[in-house]
Design an enzyme around this catalytic site. Structure first.
Site, mmCIF file in Angstrom:
data_model
loop_
_atom_site.group_PDB
_atom_site.id
_atom_site.type_symbol
_atom_site.label_atom_id
_atom_site.label_comp_id
_atom_site.label_asym_id
_atom_site.label_seq_id
_atom_site.Cartn_x
_atom_site.Cartn_y
_atom_site.Cartn_z
ATOM 1 N N TRP A 53 0.799 -1.238 0.000
ATOM 2 C CA TRP A 53 0.000 0.000 0.000
ATOM 3 C C TRP A 53 0.830 1.287 0.000
ATOM 4 O O TRP A 53 1.812 1.397 0.735
ATOM 5 C CB TRP A 53 -0.892 0.010 1.245
ATOM 6 C CG TRP A 53 -1.574 1.316 1.491
ATOM 7 C CD1 TRP A 53 -1.081 2.379 2.196
ATOM 8 C CD2 TRP A 53 -2.870 1.720 1.031
ATOM 9 N NE1 TRP A 53 -1.987 3.413 2.203
ATOM 10 C CE2 TRP A 53 -3.101 3.031 1.497
ATOM 11 C CE3 TRP A 53 -3.876 1.092 0.265
ATOM 12 C CZ2 TRP A 53 -4.278 3.736 1.231
ATOM 13 C CZ3 TRP A 53 -5.051 1.799 0.009
ATOM 14 C CH2 TRP A 53 -5.239 3.100 0.487
ATOM 15 N N ASN B 93 -0.180 5.798 0.089
ATOM 16 C CA ASN B 93 -1.078 6.925 -0.169
ATOM 17 C C ASN B 93 -0.265 8.208 -0.362
ATOM 18 O O ASN B 93 0.564 8.252 -1.278
ATOM 19 C CB ASN B 93 -2.246 7.023 0.824
ATOM 20 C CG ASN B 93 -1.913 7.019 2.292
ATOM 21 O OD1 ASN B 93 -1.509 6.007 2.829
ATOM 22 N ND2 ASN B 93 -2.103 8.131 2.969
ATOM 23 N N ASP B 94 -0.491 9.233 0.420
ATOM 24 C CA ASP B 94 0.036 10.576 0.111
ATOM 25 C C ASP B 94 1.524 10.659 -0.257
ATOM 26 O O ASP B 94 2.353 10.035 0.398
ATOM 27 C CB ASP B 94 -0.077 11.507 1.335
ATOM 28 C CG ASP B 94 -1.402 11.449 2.025
ATOM 29 O OD1 ASP B 94 -2.313 10.789 1.528
ATOM 30 O OD2 ASP B 94 -1.508 12.067 3.100
ATOM 31 N N TRP C 100 -4.199 0.046 3.918
ATOM 32 C CA TRP C 100 -3.617 1.042 4.817
ATOM 33 C C TRP C 100 -3.381 0.409 6.190
ATOM 34 O O TRP C 100 -4.156 -0.442 6.630
ATOM 35 C CB TRP C 100 -4.600 2.227 4.916
ATOM 36 C CG TRP C 100 -4.057 3.409 5.668
ATOM 37 C CD1 TRP C 100 -3.321 4.425 5.155
ATOM 38 C CD2 TRP C 100 -4.228 3.689 7.064
ATOM 39 N NE1 TRP C 100 -3.013 5.324 6.153
ATOM 40 C CE2 TRP C 100 -3.560 4.907 7.324
ATOM 41 C CE3 TRP C 100 -4.861 3.050 8.126
ATOM 42 C CZ2 TRP C 100 -3.513 5.491 8.593
ATOM 43 C CZ3 TRP C 100 -4.820 3.627 9.389
ATOM 44 C CH2 TRP C 100 -4.155 4.830 9.610
ATOM 45 N N PHE D 152 2.853 9.733 10.032
ATOM 46 C CA PHE D 152 1.903 10.293 9.062
ATOM 47 C C PHE D 152 2.586 11.335 8.185
ATOM 48 O O PHE D 152 3.774 11.630 8.319
ATOM 49 C CB PHE D 152 0.702 10.883 9.806
ATOM 50 C CG PHE D 152 -0.384 9.872 10.123
ATOM 51 C CD1 PHE D 152 -0.122 8.500 10.140
ATOM 52 C CD2 PHE D 152 -1.681 10.286 10.406
ATOM 53 C CE1 PHE D 152 -1.130 7.573 10.422
ATOM 54 C CE2 PHE D 152 -2.689 9.373 10.681
ATOM 55 C CZ PHE D 152 -2.424 8.017 10.695
ATOM 56 N N SER D 153 1.792 11.939 7.313
ATOM 57 C CA SER D 153 2.337 12.807 6.262
ATOM 58 C C SER D 153 3.116 14.004 6.797
ATOM 59 O O SER D 153 2.889 14.455 7.917
ATOM 60 C CB SER D 153 1.204 13.301 5.371
ATOM 61 O OG SER D 153 0.781 12.245 4.554
ATOM 62 N N ARG E 210 -2.182 17.527 11.963
ATOM 63 C CA ARG E 210 -1.212 16.718 11.207
ATOM 64 C C ARG E 210 -0.774 17.354 9.893
ATOM 65 O O ARG E 210 -1.285 18.376 9.476
ATOM 66 C CB ARG E 210 -1.813 15.342 10.920
ATOM 67 C CG ARG E 210 -3.120 15.348 10.142
ATOM 68 C CD ARG E 210 -3.593 13.914 9.892
ATOM 69 N NE ARG E 210 -4.897 13.858 9.272
ATOM 70 C CZ ARG E 210 -6.052 13.816 9.926
ATOM 71 N NH1 ARG E 210 -6.062 13.819 11.242
ATOM 72 N NH2 ARG E 210 -7.197 13.774 9.268
ATOM 73 N N ASP E 211 0.171 16.666 9.245
ATOM 74 C CA ASP E 211 0.655 16.953 7.896
ATOM 75 C C ASP E 211 1.443 18.264 7.806
ATOM 76 O O ASP E 211 1.101 19.165 7.019
ATOM 77 C CB ASP E 211 -0.515 16.965 6.880
ATOM 78 C CG ASP E 211 -1.406 15.727 6.990
ATOM 79 O OD1 ASP E 211 -0.921 14.703 7.510
ATOM 80 O OD2 ASP E 211 -2.585 15.791 6.583
ATOM 81 N N GLU F 12 -6.752 18.508 5.293
ATOM 82 C CA GLU F 12 -5.538 17.687 5.324
ATOM 83 C C GLU F 12 -4.477 18.244 4.378
ATOM 84 O O GLU F 12 -4.785 18.978 3.427
ATOM 85 C CB GLU F 12 -5.882 16.245 4.918
ATOM 86 C CG GLU F 12 -6.856 15.563 5.869
ATOM 87 C CD GLU F 12 -7.009 14.066 5.599
ATOM 88 O OE1 GLU F 12 -7.344 13.696 4.467
ATOM 89 O OE2 GLU F 12 -6.775 13.272 6.537
HETATM 90 C C1 FRU Z 1 -4.365 12.173 3.790
HETATM 91 C C2 FRU Z 1 -4.055 11.566 5.146
HETATM 92 C C3 FRU Z 1 -3.242 12.541 5.971
HETATM 93 C C4 FRU Z 1 -2.534 11.623 6.945
HETATM 94 C C5 FRU Z 1 -2.254 10.415 6.085
HETATM 95 C C6 FRU Z 1 -2.282 9.106 6.822
HETATM 96 O O1 FRU Z 1 -4.658 11.240 2.799
HETATM 97 O O2 FRU Z 1 -5.260 11.210 5.786
HETATM 98 O O3 FRU Z 1 -4.001 13.545 6.608
HETATM 99 O O4 FRU Z 1 -1.365 12.178 7.450
HETATM 100 O O5 FRU Z 1 -3.235 10.411 5.057
HETATM 101 O O6 FRU Z 1 -1.830 8.065 6.040
#
Ligand code: FRU
Length: 490
Positions: free
Chosen positions: A37, A39-40, A64, A99-100, A163-164, A218
């Site tokens: 997997w 993602n971001d 995830w 996380f991101s 976050r992020d 986000e």
């Molecule tokens: C966005 C998100 C972020 C977070 C991450 C977790 O897609 O939800 O806000 O940090 O993915 O994987």
């Protein structure tokens, strides 16, 4: 377990996962994890002359899970190579996930700034989040600093969504924005500042929803572009309005003027950045050619992801250069280096008229298409392109000339439910479509980035071919060129 052995264990898991992966939908020129997997996109940065991209990654599963940071780098934004996993969760500062976040080059020290995720009750999805730092001297192995977390908790009027971090430098001061929500779940972006990336002072709110822009923002990003300031973010919880905001979550921007002294950001209304199904959590970097380059996650939360049964899931979009168009509109175009992917060029029906259809029976599954229609000499009501197979299975891009609407229809290529996306595109005489087709994606750039549409598609392998069409009349074609593209992973 030590961080290094957690990284090694994750690398082992990936090695095994790779052996059993089904390749049918693996992309040929997009960033993916070597298996399982993602993602971001995270930590986009140029470091010692190379482009680095990190990404949210679960190396143990196609779904995830506890987030790691995967890592690729490239000299040219086209040819990418995998590096070892950069961050593995499980330390006191990031117990349940890294996380991101973002990356900066701090005088030769590559610094990652990321969110630590901590469940207080996993079943009820209750959690806390903090901000942390990891550093590297070689751009490959990273060490979390002893002083973590560098920001332990959100401001008093905040919800637990915190976050992020996106960090940048302005006049010798570091700034950080974070995705956040108020106590009553109103999406917003908040700002911190620091002299040294270690001690952070809370400044206040940079921008906030007035009710219509969702419950949580986000993955924010904030930058100057041609004299204007752009706040890009991915709001959760916006209601669909006609052809707008059709995905579960959106990515878009506010543009305006910003004053660092007062932290006042005066901006216009929210605009979506891309109108396809699969475009989220976009981040940017400024490179040494002064280009603002954006990369997004090319999927959407809670959507159908048919590659999971193949042992992998998720990819990033092509790198796109952002520029400012008329009326404070952001334009997105593929970075110029992407022409390096082109292997052979095929020019078809230049300066010709077509009625009904013109079919190219190519055997290629990795293609770039450029089609330019002269609408002033076109009698058809609509024109467009069909790709990857005809009749029962196809992906259709249609421009309705009178309505000035561009439509991508993927309902016969893996998106049976909710397969259509529309975007308004004003044209004055010319429709120019630049389309990148990969084994399971399509990215459309219309009229030099005036509109973009990005979606994952899942056609059967044997279904190939490109068709130009004109409905209810003839269409004048100024250019129809396609290139078969290189597979950078082979
Ligand atoms: C966005 C998100 C972020 C977070 C991450 C977790 O897609 O939800 O806000 O940090 O993915 O994987």
């Amino acid at each position: 377990m030590l961080t290094t052995s957690r990284v090694q264990q994750a690398e082992e898991a990936l090695k095994h996962a790779k052996e059993t992966m089904n390749e049918r939908y693996r992309l040929g020129y997009h960033i993916m994890a070597s298996a399982n997997w993602i993602n971001d996109p995270n930590g986009l940065v140029q470091y010692k002359g190379e482009y680095h991209v990190f990404f949210q990654h679960h190396p143990y599963d196609e779904n995830w899970g506890p987030m790691h940071w995967g890592h690729v780098k490239s000299k040219d934004l086209v040819h990418w190579g995998h590096l070892p996993i950069a961050l593995a969760p499980g330390d006191d500062c990031d117990k349940d996930g890294c996380f991101s976040g973002s990356a900066v080059d701090n005088n030769g020290e590559l610094t990652l700034i990321y969110t630590g995720h901590h469940y207080t009750d996993k079943e009820k999805n209750l959690f806390t989040q903090n901000q942390n730092i990891a550093v590297s001297q070689d751009g490959i192995t990273f060490e979390k600093i002893e002083a973590n977390p560098v920001i332990a908790e959100p401001p008093a009027d905040s919800s637990h969504h915190f976050r992020d971090p996106k960090v940048w430098k302005h006049n010798d001061t570091w700034y950080m924005i974070l995705g956040n929500a108020t106590e009553d779940e109103v999406g917003r972006v908040i700002l911190y500042r620091s002299p040294d990336l270690r001690g952070w002072e809370y400044i206040g709110v940079l921008a906030q929803s007035e009710g219509e822009l969702g419950f949580m923002w986000e993955c924010p990003d904030f930058f100057e572009l041609d004299g204007k300031y752009v706040l890009m973010f991915s709001p959760q919880g916006m209601a669909t309005q006609g052809d707008l905001y059709k995905n579960l979550f959106q990515t878009g921007y506010l543009i305006g003027d910003y004053d660092y002294e007062t932290n006042k950001f005066v901006h216009g209304s929210f605009t979506e950045l891309d109108y396809g199904h699969d475009f989220y959590a976009v981040q940017t970097l400024l490179d040494d050619k002064n280009r603002r380059i954006a990369i997004g996650w090319m999927d959407m939360w809670e959507s159908n992801m048919p590659t999971k049964i193949d042992g992998w899931c998720g990819a990033l979009t092509l790198p796109r250069e952002l520029t400012l168009g008329d009326h404070n509109k952001l334009l997105m175009n593929p970075v110029e280096e992407l022409t390096l992917l082109r292997e052979s060029e095929h020019n078809k029906c230049t300066n010709q008229s077509i009625s009904e259809r013109y079919l190219v029976e190519t055997k290629d599954d990795l293609v770039e298409v450029k089609a330019v229609f002269d609408l002033t000499n076109t009698s058809a009501k609509s024109v467009g392109l069909k790709i990857r197979g005809m009749n029962q299975e196809e992906t259709v891009l249609t421009y309705q000339i009178e309505d000035q609407k561009l439509t991508l229809d993927c309902s016969k290529s893996g998106k049976e439910k909710d397969g259509v996306r529309n975007v308004m595109l004003e044209t004055s005489g010319i429709l120019s479509l630049r389309v990148f087709i990969d084994r399971s994606s399509i990215e459309v750039f219309a009229n030099d980035g005036q509109a973009t549409i990005t979606s994952r598609i899942y056609p059967k392998e044997a279904r190939l071919g490109i068709e130009l069409f004109a409905e209810n009349g003839d269409a004048k074609i100024n250019q129809f060129t396609y290139w078969n593209l290189k597979d950078i992973w082979k």
